[in-house]
Design a protein around this motif. Structure first.
Motif, PDB file in Angstrom:
ATOM      1  N   GLN A   1       0.835  -1.792  -5.433  1.00 38.83           N
ATOM      2  CA  GLN A   1       0.494  -0.515  -6.202  1.00 38.83           C
ATOM      3  C   GLN A   1       0.362   0.660  -5.393  1.00 38.83           C
ATOM      4  N   HIS A   2      -0.333   0.284  -4.078  1.00 42.06           N
ATOM      5  CA  HIS A   2      -0.640   1.311  -2.965  1.00 42.06           C
ATOM      6  C   HIS A   2      -0.812   0.580  -1.693  1.00 42.06           C
TER       7      HIS A   2
ATOM      8  N   THR B   1       2.503   4.098  -5.855  1.00 47.11           N
ATOM      9  CA  THR B   1       1.779   5.130  -6.029  1.00 47.11           C
ATOM     10  C   THR B   1       1.484   5.906  -4.990  1.00 47.11           C
TER      11      THR B   1
ATOM     12  N   GLU C   1       2.933   7.576 -11.963  1.00 44.87           N
ATOM     13  CA  GLU C   1       1.733   7.508 -12.577  1.00 44.87           C
ATOM     14  C   GLU C   1       1.643   5.963 -12.863  1.00 44.87           C
ATOM     15  N   PRO C   2       0.326   5.163 -12.497  1.00 42.90           N
ATOM     16  CA  PRO C   2       0.065   3.991 -12.693  1.00 42.90           C
ATOM     17  C   PRO C   2       0.256   3.602 -14.503  1.00 42.90           C
TER      18      PRO C   2
END
Length: 66
Positions: free
Chosen positions: A11-12, A42, A64-65
């Motif tokens: 995710q990050h 992200t 955007e998540p």
């Protein structure tokens, strides 16, 4: 013989437990056998910089998540 392509996604890439595990996998796979890329969904952070310093290709796919 060609190298096996491996894509690791996260995710990050700010510091956290999953990111530390991803870093360990990405940097310890033998580069003569594996072509490792990390995909970040992200935001990049310190882990992205450390991966690049270690010679791992990092792609950031901003969005955007959710």
């Amino acid at each position: 013989m060609s190298r096996v392509r491996v894509a690791l996604m996260c995710q990050h890439l700010t510091m956290g437990g999953a990111e530390e595990l991803l870093f360990g996998i990405a940097t310890h796979l033998p580069s003569d056998r594996y072509d490792v890329r990390v995909l970040c969904l992200t935001q990049e952070g310190i882990v992205a910089r450390e991966l690049r310093t270690a010679g791992v290709h990092v792609d950031v796919l901003p969005g955007e998540p959710g």
